[in-house]
Design an enzyme around this catalytic site. Structure first.
Site, PDB file in Angstrom:
ATOM      1  N   ASN A  67      -9.419  -4.303  -4.519  1.00  0.00           N
ATOM      2  CA  ASN A  67      -8.713  -4.824  -3.361  1.00  0.00           C
ATOM      3  C   ASN A  67      -9.621  -5.629  -2.427  1.00  0.00           C
ATOM      4  O   ASN A  67      -9.149  -6.493  -1.689  1.00  0.00           O
ATOM      5  CB  ASN A  67      -8.023  -3.688  -2.605  1.00  0.00           C
ATOM      6  CG  ASN A  67      -6.738  -3.259  -3.302  1.00  0.00           C
ATOM      7  OD1 ASN A  67      -6.305  -3.884  -4.258  1.00  0.00           O
ATOM      8  ND2 ASN A  67      -6.129  -2.191  -2.827  1.00  0.00           N
ATOM      9  N   HIS A 112      -8.592   4.707   8.475  1.00  0.00           N
ATOM     10  CA  HIS A 112      -7.294   5.067   7.906  1.00  0.00           C
ATOM     11  C   HIS A 112      -7.575   5.740   6.559  1.00  0.00           C
ATOM     12  O   HIS A 112      -7.369   5.200   5.494  1.00  0.00           O
ATOM     13  CB  HIS A 112      -6.437   3.817   7.730  1.00  0.00           C
ATOM     14  CG  HIS A 112      -5.088   4.090   7.121  1.00  0.00           C
ATOM     15  ND1 HIS A 112      -4.230   5.038   7.617  1.00  0.00           N
ATOM     16  CD2 HIS A 112      -4.457   3.530   6.072  1.00  0.00           C
ATOM     17  CE1 HIS A 112      -3.129   5.055   6.893  1.00  0.00           C
ATOM     18  NE2 HIS A 112      -3.255   4.141   5.931  1.00  0.00           N
TER      19      HIS A 112
END
Length: 333
Positions: free
Chosen positions: A99, A180
């Site tokens: 990613n 996160h």
């Protein structure tokens, strides 16, 4: 249909579950009359577009394309969920290498095809890092790129409501900051239950310290729990909350939760992390963030973990050393 703007909103990753839900949510919330769906998977993308056409929405022009140049040209707002999804047994950090490369390419495409974009929201994990990479390669200002971090705070609200057997509306100002991921800092000092500060409840029979520790654990593993229950990663909640974010950037309703943003102060620097923010048509801006000594220590630990991930991306060659970031993006100090 009354809309906030007629400017172009591009949904990247629109053939996926998050992306398709984002598109429908944006239309139902009346954000814009001009929505473009992009995904390299053309058959799935066309299927999403067909379903949206079948909804019979009025007052909105829905286009779709698998050409990234076409998708981004003229875009003023972008929400990107176009990374690989998290699967059972994986952490958000397990997605880092693939990613990160996707984020680099996306950032470069933004700079090439839509340098006048006003705001971008990044969804795909690890969002703190993919958002940072996007920011650096896009050449945008830090106030123009945010990442989805609010789900941890909404999960805290949900767990507290379940524990106390009250409506979620009775639980106020739940906040998690930092990464996160499972190293997030879960704050108690901001929250109230039925108007009573959570700190005054922790350690009582109503919420023992052991029970509070269990709730924190459930919050940090909230995403993994969804995978265990549904057999796939979350899609309804990230879709809705991310569209709330871009709606605020369009000048709509104020965003209620922390957002991932570029942080640069005397303690935390050259990082993107969940922070107390305000998102308006003028961009995302950091607000004051205060906690107990224990909470600040947890935030320090989360920041250190994010720096490790950032440095790993630098070691991969995806990002240059921090000392050269200003050359890559002059808006980064």
């Amino acid at each position: 249909m009354n809309v906030l703007t007629n400017e172009k909103l591009t949904i990247v990753g629109a053939a996926g579950m998050i992306g398709s839900n984002m598109a429908q949510t944006a239309i139902m919330m009346g954000l814009t009359s001009n929505i473009c769906l992009y995904d390299p998977y053309a058959p799935g993308l066309e299927g999403v577009a067909e379903e949206l056409f079948h909804c019979g929405f009025e007052g909105v022009n829905i286009t779709f394309t698998s050409d990234i140049k076409e998708a981004l040209t003229g875009a003023k707002y972008i929400v990107n969920s176009g990374g690989a999804a998290r699967k059972a047994g994986m952490t958000r950090e397990d997605l880092l290498k693939g990613n990160a490369a996707i984020a680099e390419e996306f950032g470069k495409n933004v700079k090439l095809y839509c340098p006048d974009v006003k705001h971008i929201v990044i969804i795909f994990n690890p969002a703190d890092i993919t958002g940072l990479i996007t920011l650096l390669y896009s050449g945008l200002k830090p106030s123009q790129v945010t990442t989805l971090a609010a789900l941890d705070s909404t999960r805290l609200r949900s767990e507290l409501a379940k524990h106390f057997g009250v409506s979620m509306d009775a639980v106020e100002n739940c906040r998690t900051y930092g990464g996160h991921g499972e190293q997030m800092a879960v704050f108690a000092s901001t929250a109230k239950v039925n108007g009573k500060p959570l700190l005054d409840i922790i350690g009582t029979d109503a919420l023992t310290k052991e029970q509070w520790a269990e709730i924190q654990q459930k919050v940090t593993k909230g995403g993994a729990n969804i995978i265990n229950l549904r057999g796939r990663s979350s899609f309804q909640s990230p879709a809705y909350v991310s569209i709330e974010m871009i709606g605020a950037a369009m000048g709509g309703k104020a965003f209620r939760w922390p957002a991932g943003t570029y942080v640069s102060n005397d303690k935390y620097d050259h990082i993107m992390m969940a922070w107390e923010t305000s998102i308006t048509a003028d961009g995302c801006h950091c607000a004051a963030l205060n906690g107990t000594a224990e909470e600040q220590a947890a935030l320090d630990k989360s920041y250190a973990h994010l720096c490790e991930l950032r440095d790993e991306v630098i070691a991969m060659g995806v990002l240059p050393p921090v000392s050269e970031w200003n050359k890559l993006n002059p808006n980064i100090k």
